[in-house]
Each structure stands twice: as C-alpha cells, then as structure tokens.
Design an enzyme around this catalytic site. Structure first.
Site, PDB file in Angstrom:
ATOM      1  N   ASN A 271      26.309  13.048  33.724  1.00 57.14           N
ATOM      2  CA  ASN A 271      27.170  11.777  33.677  1.00 57.14           C
ATOM      3  C   ASN A 271      28.271  12.285  32.894  1.00 57.14           C
ATOM      4  O   ASN A 271      28.278  13.005  31.966  1.00 57.14           O
ATOM      5  CB  ASN A 271      26.604  10.769  33.223  1.00 57.14           C
TER       6      ASN A 271
ATOM      7  N   HIS B  68      32.497  16.020  30.779  1.00 57.41           N
ATOM      8  CA  HIS B  68      31.256  15.758  31.424  1.00 57.41           C
ATOM      9  C   HIS B  68      30.040  16.484  31.038  1.00 57.41           C
ATOM     10  O   HIS B  68      30.163  17.785  31.006  1.00 57.41           O
ATOM     11  CB  HIS B  68      31.576  16.073  33.158  1.00 57.41           C
ATOM     12  N   CYS B  69      28.944  16.047  30.980  1.00 57.54           N
ATOM     13  CA  CYS B  69      27.645  16.755  30.471  1.00 57.54           C
ATOM     14  C   CYS B  69      26.856  16.711  31.631  1.00 57.54           C
ATOM     15  O   CYS B  69      26.120  15.684  31.926  1.00 57.54           O
ATOM     16  CB  CYS B  69      27.093  15.891  29.087  1.00 57.54           C
ATOM     17  N   PRO B  70      26.329  17.878  32.047  1.00 57.15           N
ATOM     18  CA  PRO B  70      25.275  18.204  33.101  1.00 57.15           C
ATOM     19  C   PRO B  70      24.098  17.785  32.592  1.00 57.15           C
ATOM     20  O   PRO B  70      23.128  17.398  33.627  1.00 57.15           O
ATOM     21  CB  PRO B  70      25.738  19.618  33.407  1.00 57.15           C
TER      22      PRO B  70
END
EC number: 2.3.1.225
Length: 299
Positions: free
Chosen positions: A162, A156-158
């Site tokens: 997403n 999960h990439c802030p």
C-alpha cells in the site's frame, strides 16, 4: 523570481484547457465508504505474505526453541508474553496499514459538473491528474501502483502492499516500531540462549538436535539483525518526516513549501491523534484528523 521546473508544471496545469473535463468519465454513483481497500499487486501481496511468515518463524523459534525448553518458567512466561504481544501489535499495525485507504482522491471526479460545483472564486485554481482523471489536491501525488492520487503520499511500500499517506501513516510508523522492538527482543534472547547452551548440555537446552538448534538460532539472529536495522531507519525517517511536515516525495523532489508551518508537536498530533494518550501506540485507535478542503488551492 527564478521559475523552477515545478513552477512550469504548475503553470501548465493552470490553463483552463488542461483540465479537459469532457474527457473524464464520472465516478461511480454508489458510495464506496464501506468497501475494503486492497491493492491487487502481485509483488506487494508476496512481500506482505513474506512479512507475516517471517514474524511467524521468529515466534516459532522463540517459543519452541528457546522458551519452552527453558527451566526458568518465570523467564519463559514473561518473555513469551512480551514477545507475542509485540508481534501481535506489529501484525495488527501491518494489517491496518495494508487495508486502510491511505488518502486516495476520488477517481474520475474531474468532470465539468464537479468543477462547477466547487464554485471557485477569483484566485482559486484546481489541478487535474491526467492519469486518474481526478481533481488533484495540493500535496497529492499519483501512485503508479495504486493507480490513484494519494494525499500527502510519502512513498509506496511493497512490504505493506500500500501507499503510506495521510490516513495510514500512523499504522506504518507503528509497524516499523513494533518490528524493530521484536527484532531487538529476539536478538537479546538469542544471545542469552547461546550462553545458556554453552554452559549446559546442548541436548538439554532445546527440544531439537544441536545442529538444528544452531541453524534455527542463526537464521533468527540474521533475520532479527537485518530487520532491526531496516525498520529502525524507516521509523526514524518517518518520525523526521512527520515532525518536519514534509513527505518523502516532497523531500526527494525538493518541492517548495506552500503550506503553513506548524510545530513538531502539532504535526505529531495530526498523524497520531489528539490529545496524547496510550491510543498513540494502538493500531486499533483511528486518529481523528480534521481535513481542510482538499480540492481548492489559493494562489
């Protein structure tokens, strides 16, 4: 054979009572195909906004501090078009990565009716995610931020607010690549501009005052260097993950490979589309990915 913790977890899932389909609420009957995917996470939204602001700041410095005051019009036009084109592709890739469904499994479909509709054969089992009450496909992992199980979830990439998964990994890879390119381009232009200002009068090399010009260029240089390193590492990591067909979570957990091994070229085509074309570099081209049945796993 030695039973690993992963095997023990899977063995627990194989017990019929573990599914508990009666405790699952059926998913909404209406179709969500036209609904926009967006994660309502405060930290992720803030990081996404900061990402766009940093790109706009870089574009501001490149255009108004370095290119517009330049006397070499050909140099200014060529570099202005190139930088803005790469920045546009970077933001478009970020937009697609943020608003694309990464491969979310239908929530709450672990109902008795749905399990019976699968018509499982002997030797076939299904896994249930107790957190989102969904039938969990092989290689899917639950994301605590998205609150969904994501197929081939890498992480999960802030910065894109997403998950990076099966359906949007291409856009995330393009985002890191284009950010790395505009960062490198900005560093090169900053270097040339400093040389130009040292040779000429500082009051003539920018429309801003010399102290303001130096501060703006140093901030851009710091930003470009930082994100060049960060996105280059992420780009290389993602390409390696695609070529080996092993997600970041699978590498971290050292999960046993239970899927067919394919060539690096086949893995690249699975993410970017088939056949190879300029569409691989376009965030507007959606790769045609053929998916296997995500709900059944043969043991």
């Amino acid at each position: 054979m030695m039973i690993t913790p992963i095997h023990r977890f899977r063995d627990i899932e194989r017990k019929p009572e573990y599914l508990q389909p009666d405790k699952c609420v059926p998913p909404p009957s209406h179709s969500s195909l036209g609904a926009m995917w967006f994660i309502r996470d405060g930290c992720g939204i803030a990081c996404a906004v900061v990402t766009w602001m940093l790109v706009f700041y870089a574009d501001f410095v490149v255009l108004l501090v370095m290119l517009v005051p330049s006397r070499d019009y050909i140099y200014s036009v060529i570099n202005g078009i190139l930088f803005n084109m790469l920045a546009f592709l970077a933001l478009a890739s970020h937009f697609r990565a943020m608003l694309s469904d990464p491969g979310a499994v239908p929530k709450g479909n672990a109902t008795k009716e749905f399990i019976e509709s699968l018509q499982l054969k002997p030797g076939q089992v299904v896994y249930k995610c107790p957190k989102c009450c969904s039938i969990k496909p092989d290689r899917a992992h639950h994301c605590s931020v998205c609150k969904r199980c994501i197929r081939k979830m890498d992480h999960h990439c802030p910065w894109v607010n997403n998950c990076v998964g099966e359906n949007n990994q291409k856009y995330f890879v393009l985002f890191t690549m284009y950010i790395a390119l505009i960062s490198m381009h900005a560093l090169i232009m900053v270097g040339f501009h400093f040389l130009y200002c040292f040779e000429e009068d500082w009051t003539k090399c920018s429309s801003f005052s010399p102290p303001t010009t130096v501060i703006l260029l140093i901030l851009l240089c710091f930003e470009a260097l930082l994100f060049l390193i960060f996105t280059s590492v992420m780009f290389g990591t993602q390409v390696h993950s695609i070529c080996t067909d092993e997600t970041g979570i699978e590498q971290l957990k050292k999960e046993e490979r239970r899927w067919a091994k394919k060539t690096k070229w086949m893995n690249m085509k699975a993410v970017f589309g088939h056949p190879f074309s300029i569409a691989w570099l376009s965030p507007f081209a959606t790769p045609d990915q053929g998916k296997a049945d995500p709900y059944q796993y043969v043991v």
